[in-house]
Design an enzyme around this catalytic site. Structure first.
Site, short mmCIF file in Angstrom:
data_model
loop_
_atom_site.label_atom_id
_atom_site.label_comp_id
_atom_site.label_asym_id
_atom_site.label_seq_id
_atom_site.Cartn_x
_atom_site.Cartn_y
_atom_site.Cartn_z
N ASP A 1 14.44 40.50 5.04
CA ASP A 1 14.89 41.90 4.91
C ASP A 1 14.35 42.54 3.28
O ASP A 1 14.32 43.75 3.42
CB ASP A 1 16.23 41.95 5.17
CG ASP A 1 16.53 41.66 6.61
OD1 ASP A 1 15.59 41.65 7.56
OD2 ASP A 1 17.79 41.28 7.02
N1 NAP Z 1 23.70 38.54 -0.23
C1 NAP Z 1 24.61 39.28 0.40
O1 NAP Z 1 25.70 39.29 -0.16
C2 NAP Z 1 24.48 39.45 1.78
C3 NAP Z 1 25.65 39.71 2.70
C4 NAP Z 1 25.58 40.11 3.94
C5 NAP Z 1 24.34 40.33 4.60
N2 NAP Z 1 23.15 40.13 3.68
C6 NAP Z 1 22.10 40.57 4.28
O2 NAP Z 1 21.13 39.19 4.47
C7 NAP Z 1 19.83 39.61 4.31
C8 NAP Z 1 19.16 38.84 3.10
O3 NAP Z 1 18.03 38.90 3.20
P1 NAP Z 1 16.76 37.80 3.03
O4 NAP Z 1 15.65 38.24 2.67
O5 NAP Z 1 17.37 36.77 1.97
O6 NAP Z 1 17.22 36.83 4.32
P2 NAP Z 1 16.89 37.13 5.90
O7 NAP Z 1 16.34 38.72 6.11
O8 NAP Z 1 17.99 37.01 6.56
O9 NAP Z 1 15.59 36.55 5.90
C9 NAP Z 1 15.81 35.06 6.11
C10 NAP Z 1 14.35 34.43 6.57
O10 NAP Z 1 14.19 33.12 6.32
C11 NAP Z 1 13.64 32.48 7.14
N3 NAP Z 1 14.17 30.98 7.31
C12 NAP Z 1 15.32 30.65 7.97
N4 NAP Z 1 15.49 29.38 7.67
C13 NAP Z 1 14.37 28.91 7.28
C14 NAP Z 1 13.83 27.62 6.80
N5 NAP Z 1 14.63 26.50 6.98
N6 NAP Z 1 12.64 27.61 5.89
C15 NAP Z 1 11.96 28.67 5.78
N7 NAP Z 1 12.24 29.96 6.14
C16 NAP Z 1 13.35 30.01 6.88
C17 NAP Z 1 13.86 33.32 8.57
O11 NAP Z 1 12.65 33.35 9.54
P3 NAP Z 1 12.27 32.06 10.32
O12 NAP Z 1 13.61 32.13 11.27
O13 NAP Z 1 11.02 32.52 11.01
O14 NAP Z 1 12.29 30.75 9.74
C18 NAP Z 1 14.23 34.70 7.96
O15 NAP Z 1 13.33 35.70 8.37
C19 NAP Z 1 19.83 41.10 4.21
O16 NAP Z 1 19.60 41.98 5.25
C20 NAP Z 1 21.05 41.34 3.63
O17 NAP Z 1 21.67 42.91 3.89
C21 NAP Z 1 23.52 39.73 2.66
#
Ligand code: NAP
Ligand code: NAP
Lengths: 121, 483, 121, 483
Positions: free
Chosen positions: D404
Site C-alpha cells: 500500500d
Molecule cells: N503502521 C501502522 O501504524 C498501520 C496501522 C494500521 C494499518 N496500517 C496499514 O497497513 C498498510 C501498511 O502498508 P505496507 O506497504 O507496509 O504493507 P501492506 O500494504 O499490508 O502489504 C504487505 C505486503 O507484504 C507481502 N508479504 C506478506 N508476507 C510476506 C512475506 N513473508 N514475504 C514477502 N512478502 C510478504 C504481502 O503480499 P503477499 O501476500 O503476496 O506476500 C503484502 O502485499 C497500510 O495500508 C497502512 O494504512 C498501518
C-alpha cells in the site's frame, strides 16, 4: 460544595515544578527572529500580578494598606497594558511576502519559512 | 452561597487564564501563529482581571467599611496605570523597545514587592513557610523593580556610562547580606523572639530599602549593551516573585503564570548569552577592565572610500545582494529608507535577502523587529545559519551599521574578545560595501579587518543619509532602468 | 510542620491542566522514527499506578481488600517492569552509523540527523 | 513525627519522580538522548515504588494487624508481576512489540480499576466529587483493561478476524448506557437514596462487569491492522484513569504522570491517524463494509517476474539503491538478512538508503524498530518527506514486503480507500524490484498498479528466502567483486 482553594506546601512545589517545566519546554522551540516579542510577551504574562494587587487592595483596611495596594494595582496594570501593547504591535509587523501585497518580484530570493533553521540555501 | 459562587467563578476563570497564558506563549513560537497567541493570552488576562473584583464578596468585617472605596481605588488604579502604559506602548519608537520592556518589567516586580509589603505590614502570613516565601518574593521583586528602572534609564540614555566604584563586588555582597540579615530579623521578631533594637515596621522598611539599593548597585556597573540580557534576567526574576506571591495569596493562576515566565525567561537568557558567546555570570559580574587595545600593525591593506551613488548603482546592476543590518541602522532609524531602496532593487530584478546575526543590534531579535516594522516580509529575512553559505555566491554584501557581527577576527584572532562567536561571512561576497559614519568601532571596541579587504569599499555617512543618496542615484537611472 | 498532601477540587484541575499541557508539548516534537518506543515509554510512565496499588494494599483490612489490592500491585508491577523492559530494549537498538563500528562505507549515503524533517536530499 | 517524616520522604521522592517522568519523555524526542530518558524515568519510578512502602507508617488502627502481611503481599506482588513482565519484555520478539505494549497497558488499566474497586467496596470516598471521580476512573480503567486484552489477543492471532454482530453500534451504546446507569445507582445508594433492587456490593460488581464487557465489545469489531491506533487510545485512557485515581488517593505524582500520558497518548493517536490519512472515529466506529472490489480492467500492462539472483546482482552493480520495507518484512522476520544483504552492497560501493513510510507495517515506527534491531544505523533510515525526492535519481528501488505504501492509486484514484495518503515515490526509480510471496494484496485490499509498470519486476517468494538467494548470488560473484 466549597470552592475555596487551599494549596499546601507540597502541592505548591508540584505546581511550581509543572509550570517551570512547561515554560521551559514551550520556549525551547522559539526561533531567534521572535526573541524580542517573546521577551515582551512573557513580560506581559507576569502582569497577572495585578490580580494579586486587586485582591490585596480589596482586603485593605488601613490607609497605608490602601496606599500600597493602590501602588500594586497601578504598577501591575502598567505591566499588563504596556506588555500587551508593545507585544501586539511588534507581532503585527511580522508579515510574510504574499499577503503584504508586494508585487512579489523577489528575483533570486527563494521564500523560506522564517526561523526554519537547519535548512541551508 | 454567593461567596461560594464567587470562588467558583474566580477559580474557573483563573484556570482558563492560566491555560491561555501557556497556550499563547506556545503559539508565539512562529510568526504565523504569534498574533493569535498574544490575543489568547490577552483575553485570559482581561477575564482574570475582571473576575478578580469578585474578591469583594470575600471582604471580612474589618475591610467591609472600606470596600466601596477600595473597589473604586482598584478600578482607578487599573485605568490610570493601564491607560498610561498602553499609550506609552502604542507610541514608543520601535528602537526604544528594550527600555520599554525594562520599564514594564520593573512595574511587575514593584507590584509583587508591594503585595508582599501589605502582607508583611499586616502580619498576615499564617506559617513560617508563608513568611519566608513572602520575604523571598519581596526581595526578588524589589531587586527586579529598582534594577529594571536602572536598566531603563541606561537604555534611554538618562544615565551615562557604566558607573563603578572600587570594590563593587564586595559592596554588593555586603548589601545583599545586610538585606538577608534584616529579613532574618523580621522572621525572628514575628516569631516572638526578643529584639531590643528595632520594631517590626522599621525593620520591614529597612528590608525593602536594602533590597532596592541592592538592585541599583547590581545594575549600575553593567554596560548599556549588556542590558538586554539583564532585562531578560529581571524578567525571569519578576516571574519568580509573582509566582511566590501567588503562593502567599493562594492564587494558583499567579503561581503558574509567574513560574512559567520564570523558567521561560531563564531559558531565553541562556539562549541570548549563548548567541553572544558569553556566560551569564560574565555579563553580570566581570564587565570590568579596559577596552582591548589592538596593535594597528595587525591590519594590512587600506580603507577605500567610495560614493554612495556609485555603490547604489553597482547594486542596481548586480543580480544578488545580501544586506547585513546592524546597530547603526537602529541608531540612524533608517529601516524605512532601507526597504525603499530594496524595493527599488527588486523592481529592477535584483535578488535581495537580509542576513541577521543573532546579536546584531542591542537586543536579540531587534533587527528582525526593525525590519518587520518597515514592512519587510519575514521570508526575506534569514538567520545566520540559514544564509551563511550563500554569501560566496552573492554579488554584493551591503553591511549597514553593522561591525562586530562581520568581524573576521572572531574566526582567527584568539586574543579578540569576540573570538569564537559565529559571524556572517560577508567577506565572501564578490563585493562588500560598508555603510558607517566614520572610524567608529563596534560594541566590542575592536578594529575590523574586513574593512581593509580588497573586495571591500567604505561608504561614509549616516545610514539614512547614505540610503537617500543611493535611492536618488538608482531613481536617476530613469524609469526604464527601474522597470 | 505537617507534610500531608491535600488537593482540593480546583487545585486538582490546575494540576491536571498543567500536566496535560506539558504532555502535549513534550510529544509535539517527537520524530516518527520513535513512535513505537514512545508509546511503550509513556505506557511505562502510567505504571506509577503501582504506587497507588501499594498504598491501597497497605491500608487493606479485609480479605477481599487484600485480594484486590494484591491484584492491583501485581498488574501495576507488570505494567512498570514490562513497559521499561521493552522500551529500553527498543531504544538501545537505535544506533548512529559511527559508534556502531561499521566500516562506514556508506557510499552515496549522506548521513542525516534522523527524523530531521524539512530537509530534502 | 515519624509519620510526618514519612510523608516528607514520600512527597519529596514523588515530586522528583514526576519531574523525571516528564524529563524522560522529553528526552525521548531524539534517538541520541532517548536511552538516557527512559533511564531517568526508570530511576524515578524505582524511587517512587520503594518510598511508597512508607505508607505503612500511616496504617490506621484497623489495618494495623494486617500490616506485616500486607507489606509482604505488596513485595510479593511486585516481584511476581514485575518479574514475569520483565522476563516477557526482555524475551519477546521485536515483531510482537505491539501486542506486548497492549498487554502491559491493559495491566495498568486493570490496576487503576482494582484501586477504584477497593475504594468503592470500602466506601472510602469522602465527597460526591471523590465518588464520581472514582467511578469515572474505574470505568475508563476497566474498559482499557478488557479492551487492551482483546487487542493483545487479536495481534497475537489468538482471536481470528474482526467479529461483528448486526447492530453492533446500538449494542455498544446500550451497554455503555447500562454501565453509566449502574454508576448512577451506586452514587444514589451511597448518597442514602432508597434503592429497593440491589445492595451496594452487587451494584459495584455489576458496574465493573458492564464496563469490562463494553471494552470487549468496543474492541472486537476493529480490524487487526487498526489495533496500533486502538492501543494508543487505550494507552491514553489508562493514563487518564491513573490520573483520576491519583486524585482519589491524593497522590499528585500519579495525577501528573497519568495526565501527562493521557495527553501525550492522545496526541500520538492523532499523529498516527493523520499519518494513515484517517480520522480516529473512522477507525473506531466505521470499520465496516466489504473490501473494495476493483475492476481488473483498470490496470494496463502485465506482471514480469524475475529471479532473486538476477535482481541481487543487478543491485550489486547499481550505484544507488533505496529499500522500501513493509509489513511483509516483519512477517518474514527477514530484517537481519536484509541488513546482511545491504552490508554486502555497501561493501561493493553501492549507496544504500532505507525509505520508511509513516504507516509501513502495522504500527507507527515499527519498521524503524525492526531495522534498528537488525543493527541498521539510524542515519541510513529516512522518513518519507526526507527521501521522496531522491527516488528519481536512484538506480534501483527494492520494495520488500510493502504494498500500500507504494501504491500510486493514492495519488490518482479518487475511489481508492487510500486516496490522498502520501506514498513513497518508488515508481520514479530507474528500476523497481518488488519482493512478495504472490498475488496477495496489502492491508487496504487493493490492486497495485506499480507492479504493472514497465520499470518494475516481481521477485516472488518469502522475503527471507529471497534475500538468502540474493546474498548467495552476490557472494557468488567472488571476493574481488565484493572487495
Ligand atoms: N503502521 C501502522 O501504524 C498501520 C496501522 C494500521 C494499518 N496500517 C496499514 O497497513 C498498510 C501498511 O502498508 P505496507 O506497504 O507496509 O504493507 P501492506 O500494504 O499490508 O502489504 C504487505 C505486503 O507484504 C507481502 N508479504 C506478506 N508476507 C510476506 C512475506 N513473508 N514475504 C514477502 N512478502 C510478504 C504481502 O503480499 P503477499 O501476500 O503476496 O506476500 C503484502 O502485499 C497500510 O495500508 C497502512 O494504512 C498501518
Ligand atoms: N543583540 C544583542 O542582544 C546584543 C546585546 C548586547 C551586546 N550586543 C553586542 O552588540 C554588537 C552588535 O553588533 P553590530 O554589528 O550590530 O553593531 P556594532 O558592532 O555595535 O557596530 C555598529 C556600527 O554601526 C555604526 N553606526 C553607528 N551609528 C550609525 C549611523 N547612524 N549610521 C551608520 N552607521 C552607524 C558604528 O560605526 P560609526 O560610529 O563609524 O558609524 C558601528 O561600527 C555585538 O558585539 C554584540 O555582541 C548585542
Amino acid at each position: 460544595m466549597n470552592f475555596t482553594i487551599t494549596i499546601t506546601g507540597f502541592v505548591a512545589l508540584y505546581l511550581f515544578m509543572l509550570a517551570a517545566f512547561a515554560g521551559w519546554v514551550i520556549i525551547g522551540h522559539v526561533p531567534a527572529i521572535l526573541h524580542t516579542p517573546l521577551m515582551s510577551g512573557s513580560n506581559f504574562v507576569h502582569g497577572i500580578v495585578v490580580v494579586g494587587g486587586i485582591s490585596v487592595l480589596i482586603g485593605a483596611s488601613t490607609i497605608p494598606e490602601q496606599a500600597i495596594g493602590f501602588a500594586a494595582v497601578l504598577l501591575g496594570a502598567g505591566n499588563v497594558a504596556g506588555g500587551y501593547a508593545v507585544t501586539e504591535r511588534m507581532l503585527a509587523m511580522f508579515q510574510p511576502s504574499r499577503p503584504a501585497g508586494e508585487p512579489a518580484k523577489t528575483g533570486a530570493v527563494q521564500p523560506l519559512r522564517a526561523g526554519s533553521s537547519g535548512e541551508r540555501t | 452561597m454567593i461567596v461560594n459562587l464567587g470562588h467558583l467563578a474566580i477559580g474557573t476563570v483563573d484556570l482558563l487564564a492560566a491555560f491561555l497564558f501557556m497556550f499563547g506563549l506556545k503559539r508565539m513560537s512562529s510568526p504565523l501563529t504569534a498574533p493569535s497567541g498574544i490575543l489568547a493570552a490577552g483575553i485570559g488576562m482581561l477575564a482574570a482581571i475582571l473576575v478578580s473584583f469578585l474578591y469583594g464578596l470575600d471582604a471580612g468585617a474589618v475591610a467591609q467599611p472600606f470596600l466601596r472605596m477600595n473597589l473604586a481605588l482598584a478600578a482607578g488604579a487599573l485605568l490610570l496605570g493601564g491607560g498610561f502604559a498602553w499609550w506609552g506602548g502604542k507610541t514608543v519608537a520601535m528602537t526604544a523597545m528594550p527600555q520599554m520592556v525594562a520599564l514594564y518589567n520593573g512595574m511587575g516586580g514593584g507590584a509583587a514587592a508591594a503585595i508582599a509589603a501589605v502582607e508583611l505590614f499586616g502580619n498576615k502570613a499564617q506559617t513560617t513557610t508563608g513568611l519566608v516565601v513572602t520575604l523571598l518574593g519581596a526581595l526578588i521583586g524589589a531587586i527586579s523593580f529598582s534594577g529594571s528602572l536602572i536598566a531603563w534609564a541606561k537604555l534611554d540614555d538618562l544615565l551615562a556610562k557604566p558607573m563603578r566604584v572600587r570594590g563593587q563586588q564586595a559592596l554588593n555582597a555586603v548589601v545583599l547580606l545586610l538585606t538577608l540579615g534584616v529579613g532574618g530579623a523580621i522572621i525572628a521578631t514575628i516569631g516572638g523572639w526578643p529584639n531590643p533594637y528595632l520594631a517590626l515596621e522599621p525593620l520591614i522598611i529597612l528590608f525593602f530599602g536594602c533590597a532596592l539599593v541592592f538592585g541599583v548597585l547590581l545594575t549600575l556597573p553593567i554596560g548599556g549593551a549588556d542590558m538586554p540580557v539583564v532585562i531578560s534576567i529581571y524578567n525571569a526574576a519578576t516571574g519568580l516573585a509573582v509566582g511566590l506571591q501567588g503562593f502567599v495569596l493562594q492564587n494558583p493562576a499567579m503561581m503558574i503564570a509567574g513560574m512559567v515566565v520564570g523558567a521561560a525567561g531563564l531559558l531565553l537568557t541562556l539562549l541570548m548569552a549563548k548567541a553572544m558567546n558569553r556566560s551569564v555570570s560574565n555579563i553580570l559580574f566581570t564587565n570590568f577592565g579596559p577596552a582591548v587595545t589592538q596593535a594597528p600593525g595587525d591590519i594590512k591593506g587600506s580603507l577605500r572610500p567610495t560614493e554612495a551613488a556609485d555603490a547604489g548603482i553597482a547594486m542596481r546592476y548586480a543580480s544578488s545582494v545580501i544586506i547585513v543590518p546592524g546597530y547603526g541602522l537602529a541608531v540612524a532609524q533608517a529601516q524605512q529608507k532601507l526597504y525603499e531602496f530594496v524595493k527599488l532593487l527588486q523592481g529592477a530584478g535584483v535578488g535581495v535577502k537580509f542576513a541577521i546575526h543573532p546579536v546584531a543590534g542591542r537586543m536579540p531579535g531587534q533587527m528582525d523587529v526593525l525590519l518587520a516594522e518597515a514592512g519587510v516580509p519575514y521570508d526575506m529575512i534569514f538567520q545566520l545559519e540559514d544564509i551563511n553559505d550563500a554569501f560566496k555566491d552573492t554579488d554584493v554584501a551591503l553591511v549597514i551599521g553593522a561591525n562586530d557581527v562581520v568581524n573576521p577576527a572572531a574566526r582567527t584572532d584568539k586574543s579578540s574578545p569576540i573570538f569564537g562567536m559565529p559571524i556572517l561571512n560577508a567577506d565572501q561576497a564578490r563585493q562588500v560595501y560598508v555603510v558607517k559614519r566614520g572610524q567608529g568601532k563596534g560594541y566590542a571596541g575592536i578594529v575590523n579587518a574586513l574593512f581593509y579587504e580588497d573586495n571591500c569599499n567604505m561608504v561614509y555617512g549616516d545610514a539614512a543619509a547614505v540610503l537617500t543618496k543611493m535611492i536618488e542615484a538608482v531613481r536617476g537611472l530613469g524609469s526604464k532602468a527601474v522597470a
